[in-house]
Design a protein around this motif. Sequence first.
Motif, PDB file in Angstrom:
ATOM      1  N   LEU A   1       0.811  -1.214   0.000  1.00  0.00           N
ATOM      2  CA  LEU A   1       0.000   0.000   0.000  1.00  0.00           C
ATOM      3  C   LEU A   1       0.850   1.273   0.000  1.00  0.00           C
ATOM      4  CD1 LEU A   1      -3.096  -0.767   2.267  1.00  0.00           C
ATOM      5  CD2 LEU A   1      -2.973  -0.590  -0.226  1.00  0.00           C
ATOM      6  N   PRO A   2       1.922   1.349   0.829  1.00  0.00           N
ATOM      7  CA  PRO A   2       2.776   2.539   0.710  1.00  0.00           C
ATOM      8  C   PRO A   2       3.392   2.680  -0.683  1.00  0.00           C
ATOM      9  CG  PRO A   2       3.211   1.413   2.772  1.00  0.00           C
ATOM     10  CD  PRO A   2       2.329   0.504   1.966  1.00  0.00           C
ATOM     11  N   ALA A   3       3.796   1.539  -1.277  1.00  0.00           N
ATOM     12  CA  ALA A   3       4.361   1.591  -2.635  1.00  0.00           C
ATOM     13  C   ALA A   3       3.295   2.046  -3.631  1.00  0.00           C
ATOM     14  CB  ALA A   3       4.898   0.216  -3.031  1.00  0.00           C
ATOM     15  N   GLY A   4       2.080   1.498  -3.487  1.00  0.00           N
ATOM     16  CA  GLY A   4       0.999   1.897  -4.383  1.00  0.00           C
ATOM     17  C   GLY A   4       0.596   3.343  -4.185  1.00  0.00           C
ATOM     18  N   PHE A   5       0.523   3.765  -2.930  1.00  0.00           N
ATOM     19  CA  PHE A   5       0.158   5.158  -2.644  1.00  0.00           C
ATOM     20  C   PHE A   5       1.217   6.102  -3.177  1.00  0.00           C
ATOM     21  CE2 PHE A   5       0.008   8.897   0.227  1.00  0.00           C
ATOM     22  CZ  PHE A   5      -1.292   9.310  -0.054  1.00  0.00           C
ATOM     23  N   GLN A   6       2.491   5.684  -3.045  1.00  0.00           N
ATOM     24  CA  GLN A   6       3.574   6.488  -3.617  1.00  0.00           C
ATOM     25  C   GLN A   6       3.392   6.631  -5.118  1.00  0.00           C
ATOM     26  OE1 GLN A   6       7.628   5.324  -2.561  1.00  0.00           O
ATOM     27  NE2 GLN A   6       8.284   5.744  -4.657  1.00  0.00           N
ATOM     28  N   GLY A   7       3.048   5.510  -5.781  1.00  0.00           N
ATOM     29  CA  GLY A   7       2.819   5.564  -7.227  1.00  0.00           C
ATOM     30  C   GLY A   7       1.659   6.463  -7.586  1.00  0.00           C
ATOM     31  N   ILE A   8       0.606   6.429  -6.754  1.00  0.00           N
ATOM     32  CA  ILE A   8      -0.557   7.278  -7.009  1.00  0.00           C
ATOM     33  C   ILE A   8      -0.179   8.748  -6.923  1.00  0.00           C
ATOM     34  CG2 ILE A   8      -2.763   8.043  -6.023  1.00  0.00           C
ATOM     35  CD1 ILE A   8      -3.303   5.113  -5.304  1.00  0.00           C
TER      36      ILE A   8
ATOM     37  N   VAL B   1       8.699   4.714   5.045  1.00  0.00           N
ATOM     38  CA  VAL B   1       9.668   5.817   4.995  1.00  0.00           C
ATOM     39  C   VAL B   1      10.123   6.116   3.568  1.00  0.00           C
ATOM     40  CG1 VAL B   1      11.946   6.626   5.738  1.00  0.00           C
ATOM     41  CG2 VAL B   1      10.428   5.503   7.375  1.00  0.00           C
ATOM     42  N   PRO B   2      10.428   5.086   2.724  1.00  0.00           N
ATOM     43  CA  PRO B   2      10.730   5.406   1.324  1.00  0.00           C
ATOM     44  C   PRO B   2       9.589   6.140   0.633  1.00  0.00           C
ATOM     45  CG  PRO B   2      11.407   3.171   1.814  1.00  0.00           C
ATOM     46  CD  PRO B   2      10.669   3.666   3.019  1.00  0.00           C
ATOM     47  N   MET B   3       8.346   5.766   0.984  1.00  0.00           N
ATOM     48  CA  MET B   3       7.202   6.469   0.424  1.00  0.00           C
ATOM     49  C   MET B   3       7.226   7.949   0.829  1.00  0.00           C
ATOM     50  SD  MET B   3       3.161   6.059   1.398  1.00  0.00           S
ATOM     51  CE  MET B   3       3.477   6.808   3.005  1.00  0.00           C
ATOM     52  N   LEU B   4       7.455   8.206   2.121  1.00  0.00           N
ATOM     53  CA  LEU B   4       7.463   9.592   2.602  1.00  0.00           C
ATOM     54  C   LEU B   4       8.597  10.393   1.966  1.00  0.00           C
ATOM     55  CD1 LEU B   4       6.713   8.981   6.400  1.00  0.00           C
ATOM     56  CD2 LEU B   4       5.127   9.798   4.632  1.00  0.00           C
ATOM     57  N   CYS B   5       9.763   9.748   1.834  1.00  0.00           N
ATOM     58  CA  CYS B   5      10.896  10.427   1.178  1.00  0.00           C
ATOM     59  C   CYS B   5      10.551  10.783  -0.261  1.00  0.00           C
ATOM     60  CB  CYS B   5      12.138   9.530   1.210  1.00  0.00           C
ATOM     61  SG  CYS B   5      12.867   9.304   2.834  1.00  0.00           S
ATOM     62  N   SER B   6       9.935   9.833  -0.973  1.00  0.00           N
ATOM     63  CA  SER B   6       9.594  10.059  -2.380  1.00  0.00           C
ATOM     64  C   SER B   6       8.519  11.127  -2.525  1.00  0.00           C
ATOM     65  CB  SER B   6       9.125   8.748  -3.026  1.00  0.00           C
ATOM     66  OG  SER B   6      10.167   7.806  -3.055  1.00  0.00           O
ATOM     67  N   LEU B   7       7.529  11.081  -1.642  1.00  0.00           N
ATOM     68  CA  LEU B   7       6.439  12.052  -1.735  1.00  0.00           C
ATOM     69  C   LEU B   7       6.934  13.464  -1.475  1.00  0.00           C
ATOM     70  CD1 LEU B   7       3.432  10.220  -0.042  1.00  0.00           C
ATOM     71  CD2 LEU B   7       4.205  10.190  -2.411  1.00  0.00           C
ATOM     72  N   THR B   8       7.865  13.581  -0.530  1.00  0.00           N
ATOM     73  CA  THR B   8       8.395  14.908  -0.211  1.00  0.00           C
ATOM     74  C   THR B   8       9.411  15.370  -1.245  1.00  0.00           C
ATOM     75  OG1 THR B   8       8.096  14.447   2.147  1.00  0.00           O
ATOM     76  CG2 THR B   8       9.529  16.296   1.565  1.00  0.00           C
ATOM     77  N   GLY B   9      10.391  14.507  -1.529  1.00  0.00           N
ATOM     78  CA  GLY B   9      11.496  14.901  -2.402  1.00  0.00           C
ATOM     79  C   GLY B   9      11.122  15.026  -3.856  1.00  0.00           C
ATOM     80  N   ALA B  10      10.124  14.252  -4.298  1.00  0.00           N
ATOM     81  CA  ALA B  10       9.751  14.285  -5.715  1.00  0.00           C
ATOM     82  C   ALA B  10       8.388  14.926  -5.923  1.00  0.00           C
ATOM     83  CB  ALA B  10       9.763  12.872  -6.292  1.00  0.00           C
ATOM     84  N   CYS B  11       7.355  14.334  -5.334  1.00  0.00           N
ATOM     85  CA  CYS B  11       5.998  14.785  -5.641  1.00  0.00           C
ATOM     86  C   CYS B  11       5.714  16.199  -5.133  1.00  0.00           C
ATOM     87  CB  CYS B  11       4.985  13.814  -5.062  1.00  0.00           C
ATOM     88  SG  CYS B  11       5.207  12.137  -5.668  1.00  0.00           S
ATOM     89  N   LEU B  12       5.918  16.416  -3.835  1.00  0.00           N
ATOM     90  CA  LEU B  12       5.642  17.729  -3.271  1.00  0.00           C
ATOM     91  C   LEU B  12       6.503  18.790  -3.938  1.00  0.00           C
ATOM     92  CD1 LEU B  12       4.172  19.462  -1.197  1.00  0.00           C
ATOM     93  CD2 LEU B  12       5.979  18.908   0.451  1.00  0.00           C
ATOM     94  N   PHE B  13       7.756  18.443  -4.181  1.00  0.00           N
ATOM     95  CA  PHE B  13       8.653  19.390  -4.839  1.00  0.00           C
ATOM     96  C   PHE B  13       8.125  19.787  -6.215  1.00  0.00           C
ATOM     97  CE2 PHE B  13      12.045  20.052  -7.928  1.00  0.00           C
ATOM     98  CZ  PHE B  13      12.709  21.138  -7.360  1.00  0.00           C
TER      99      PHE B  13
END
Length: 456
Positions: free
Chosen positions: A246-253, A389-401
């Motif tokens: 789910l974190p991996a899928g949510f990250q993809g979403i 944590v990888p999801m949170l890193c990706s969401l912050t470093g890539a998506c939010l940015f």
Amino acid sequence: MVGKSYEIDMCNGPLFSRMLMFAFPLMLSGVLQLLFNAADIVVVGRFSGSEALAAVGSTSSLINLLVNLFLGLSIGANVLVARYYGARDVEDVEETVHTAISIAAVGGIVMIFVGLLLARPLLEITGTPADVIEHSTLYMRIYFVGMPAFMIYNFGSAILRAIGDTRRPLYFLIVSGVINVLFNLLFVIVFKMGVAGVAWATVISQGISAALIILCLVKMQGICHLDRSKLRFHRHKLIEMMKIGLPAGFQGIVFNISNVLIQSSINSFGSLVMAGNTAASNIEGFVYTAMNSVYQTSLSFTSQNYGAKQYKRIDKILIQCLVIVTAVGLVLGIGAYALGRQLLSIYSSDPQVIEYGMIRLSIVSAMYCLCGIMDVLVGSLRGLGYSIVPMLCSLTGACLFRVIWIYTVFVQYHTQRSLYISYPISWVLTLLAHATFYLIVRRKLFRPQPEEAAAQ
């Protein structure tokens, strides 16, 4: 019947050569999957015009957005099967396999209705132009009819990857890929079906690949054998799969939400820029899928060795995967830019479309190795069971940015280049965060068990 020749021993012997043996069929499989969409785009662009080309291309981000949750669960299935297989835990492997296929079947049926109901509203939200939206809606609705087959193939191939078998999914895709191209040509050129034709060709080919993977699992002997009478949701395995998936899928979403915002920004430049972006991103897809095969390698090898408590091999897996993915990303990414005009001319003969596509290739494709490095780090962390944590890193470093970038820098400098440069910057930020977290995880997991590490 499963033969040992299809499997790769991930927990003993040399790593580099076996990782290449594992990754190469995955690369070819990924290329074939992309050829489904590439055949759609090339045929429709050549025989139905730029508007139809833009229509098919404008749906890719939305389709990825809608299916990523379930694809994340397939990652969870891969990690669990590999971990239990490495530990030689027969019952847990069997329960995970039957739970995974059950999720694929039910999830695929749900996605049919999601696609049918949400296609038009989501395309309107992303600002799809009026001259494109009817074709885009039709393509998406037909495409989602094939979701059960799409899900079953992806979950089934994830199970096979977990035990080191990357060749049979490749063979199945060769068959379905050829059929896809043949039906594309038949439906579009002979029957003049336009975007509907390429969509139905994709659905048919996905159905064939799903049937082949199910037949393979049913005929397999051993702990990954699929017994249709045992298909059900095993609660504990479902929960474990969800913890990783789910974190991996949510990250993809969320990644695709940012990509949808970027697609919406591209739409503001008009259909010619959309067509150029579609063609360029499709070319980049071949680079990405080659790098993604190395991510899948790090995921499966790390999961099996973690299950087998071969901790000393895990660092070696990460380092060697980083070397491989950097080489693949540099060679293919820069190569795609160097040959960009020739490659883009396959998709469209319009000089403006080619010029717009080259702008994207010069920035995104040329720096794509950064994305590969980022993904390999994520693969190692997920293989160790860390997904949040990888999801949170990706969401912050890539998506939010990227979202912040669109509403600040892009608003100020409304050009394609200012939009595309957000990609490599976000990759650098995210890979640094992942590398830091891996070092923290490594210290926590490996050092308390020096006797297991020394046993290797």
